[in-house]
Design an enzyme around this catalytic site. Structure first.
Site, PDB file in Angstrom:
ATOM      1  N   TRP A 127     -54.571  68.755 -98.355  1.00  0.00           N
ATOM      2  CA  TRP A 127     -55.446  67.989 -99.245  1.00  0.00           C
ATOM      3  C   TRP A 127     -56.733  67.594 -98.547  1.00  0.00           C
ATOM      4  O   TRP A 127     -57.817  67.666 -99.139  1.00  0.00           O
ATOM      5  CB  TRP A 127     -54.718  66.774 -99.816  1.00  0.00           C
ATOM      6  CG  TRP A 127     -53.639  67.175-100.778  1.00  0.00           C
ATOM      7  CD1 TRP A 127     -52.301  66.988-100.644  1.00  0.00           C
ATOM      8  CD2 TRP A 127     -53.808  67.883-102.025  1.00  0.00           C
ATOM      9  NE1 TRP A 127     -51.628  67.518-101.718  1.00  0.00           N
ATOM     10  CE2 TRP A 127     -52.522  68.069-102.576  1.00  0.00           C
ATOM     11  CE3 TRP A 127     -54.913  68.372-102.709  1.00  0.00           C
ATOM     12  CZ2 TRP A 127     -52.323  68.730-103.798  1.00  0.00           C
ATOM     13  CZ3 TRP A 127     -54.714  69.029-103.928  1.00  0.00           C
ATOM     14  CH2 TRP A 127     -53.424  69.203-104.462  1.00  0.00           C
ATOM     15  N   ASP A 168     -58.154  59.135 -99.420  1.00  0.00           N
ATOM     16  CA  ASP A 168     -57.324  59.718-100.475  1.00  0.00           C
ATOM     17  C   ASP A 168     -55.901  59.198-100.270  1.00  0.00           C
ATOM     18  O   ASP A 168     -55.200  59.629 -99.361  1.00  0.00           O
ATOM     19  CB  ASP A 168     -57.362  61.249-100.385  1.00  0.00           C
ATOM     20  CG  ASP A 168     -56.460  61.926-101.427  1.00  0.00           C
ATOM     21  OD1 ASP A 168     -55.800  61.210-102.207  1.00  0.00           O
ATOM     22  OD2 ASP A 168     -56.432  63.176-101.457  1.00  0.00           O
ATOM     23  N   LYS A 170     -47.928  60.413-108.546  1.00  0.00           N
ATOM     24  CA  LYS A 170     -46.969  60.487-107.439  1.00  0.00           C
ATOM     25  C   LYS A 170     -46.147  59.195-107.403  1.00  0.00           C
ATOM     26  O   LYS A 170     -44.945  59.205-107.531  1.00  0.00           O
ATOM     27  CB  LYS A 170     -47.665  60.709-106.100  1.00  0.00           C
ATOM     28  CG  LYS A 170     -48.771  61.779-106.095  1.00  0.00           C
ATOM     29  CD  LYS A 170     -48.247  63.181-106.306  1.00  0.00           C
ATOM     30  CE  LYS A 170     -49.323  64.240-106.508  1.00  0.00           C
ATOM     31  NZ  LYS A 170     -50.225  64.497-105.407  1.00  0.00           N
TER      32      LYS A 170
END
Ligand SMILES: *Cc1c(COP(=O)(O)O)cnc(C)c1O
Length: 383
Positions: free
Chosen positions: A113, A183, A207
């Site tokens: 990511w 993030d 999530k």
């Protein structure tokens, strides 16, 4: 009358270790079902009301207040509810905070990511790599003095939890005066985080915090000034802040679910400190089993960097990994296959994964290891 099509009940639920969208608290699902036809006192369902109605005003307000309380968000920061997932933030962040500046943005690349975020930022401006863990397939994180930070960096971007590799910062690095941009998609609301130290914190909800459709951005208010007036309105943080996250129709249902999840956290755990302790206990059950397995299970992440959210490991052969996944599924433990870039097993054990599910997985791991280790015949024959 209960028909077989809508009569499925909680008893049929499996233990779902999906990396995301992921398991939700049963109580939240029950509340959604209970109020699906009509929100109490509103006369319509959440799916049918205007995003400018008093009922949704209240939901937006409550959700923002609940987030601010759980995360201790100071007045210096603004909470925004956006769309486009964390992936759109990979572009919005540099569009708003980097475009047109001479200084680079520093990216700490600790996994898939982080690498994705850096790639999109490079389309908008100058990007410097503060650290990159690719050479060891992102199995560990940098220490503070390994970070090469630019003196005047526009910001420093990092990923608090790399969902695919299963590495998680236990403490945020010190970036001095450079705004820290984080993030937190896969560990948002799973533990306390010092928001006052953040320039910008962002997380998609699917999530730990709810369902796909809403992305929370918490931005230091002075950084809103960096949004160029020439930016398209929908891509401008300043515009979203001025319009109170309603520059257009926001993801009403996703914000509603996020609010329910916040309330569930408060009612079940009290605060994020307690929830973090609970999450650490769950993760330790699995890591203890790895460590006790004499190398039968080998973890991907270096022990000091292990994630409490995504536990990644593999067995001596891919055939064993496959057998593990198939036999676990027979016992109601599903979605355990690791990402193809890492292989092996990934158990995502977000907030809503009950302790019972993790215990059941741990017991399965012990039994599987005892049945297979030491027997090369069994190891070779997975069918
Ligand atoms: C899931 C995830 C993303 C991507 O989120 P989308 O909402 O699909 O764009 C980004 N970063 C991290 C750390 C993630 O876990």
């Amino acid at each position: 009358m209960v028909t077989d099509r809508n009569g499925a009940d909680a008893g049929e639920r499996l233990f779902n270790f999906s990396p995301g969208p992921a398991v939700l608290p049963l109580g939240v699902l029950e509340e959604i079902r209970r109020d699906m036809l009509c929100l109490p006192g509103v006369g319509s369902s959440i799916l049918e009301i205007s995003h400018r109605s008093p009922a949704f005003d209240a939901i937006l307000d409550e959700t923002r207040t609940a987030l601010a309380r759980l995360l201790d968000v100071p007045d210096t920061h603004e909470i925004l509810f956006l769309q486009g997932g964390a992936n759109l933030q990979f572009s919005m962040i540099p569009m708003n905070l980097l475009r047109g500046r001479d200084e680079p943005a520093d990216y700490v690349v600790t996994g898939t990511w982080g690498a994705g975020a850096a790639k999109q930022a490079a389309l908008e401006g100058k990007v410097a790599t503060a650290w990159d863990g690719k050479s060891t397939n992102y199995d560990h994180l940098p220490s503070q003095d390994e970070l090469a930070l630019s003196p005047q960096a526009a910001y420093v971007h990092l990923t608090s939890n790399e969902t695919i590799q299963g590495v998680q910062f236990k403490e945020m690095p010190d970036t001095g005066d450079r705004p820290l941009v984080c993030d937190a998609s896969s560990d948002f609301l799973s533990r306390p985080i010092n928001v006052s130290k953040m320039g910008l914190l962002y997380a998609c909800a699917q999530k730990n915090a709810g369902i796909a459709g809403v992305t929370v951005v918490i931005i230091r208010k002075d950084l809103l000034e960096r949004s160029a007036k020439s930016l398209p309105a929908m891509l401008s943080y300043r515009e979203h802040a001025e319009k109170d996250s309603r520059a257009n129709t926001p993801p009403v249902f996703a914000i509603y679910v996020l609010g329910l999840v916040c309330r569930w956290i408060r009612d079940t755990f009290g605060d994020l400190e307690q929830l973090a302790a609970h999450n650490a206990r769950k993760a330790a059950l699995l890591y203890d089993e790895l460590d006790a397995s004499n190398g039968f299970y080998s973890g991907h992440a270096a022990p000091a960097c292990r994630s409490d959210m995504n536990v990644t490991f593999r067995m001596p052969t891919e055939a064993l990994d496959d057998a593990f996944i198939a036999e676990a599924a027979e016992q109601g433990l599903v979605d355990l296959r690791g990402h193809r870039s890492v292989g092996g097993i990934r158990a995502s054990i977000y907030n809503a994964m009950p302790l019972e599910g993790v215990e059941k997985l741990r017991d399965f791991m012990t039994a599987f290891r005892q049945a297979r280790s030491g027997s090369t015949e069994a190891a070779g024959g997975s069918s």
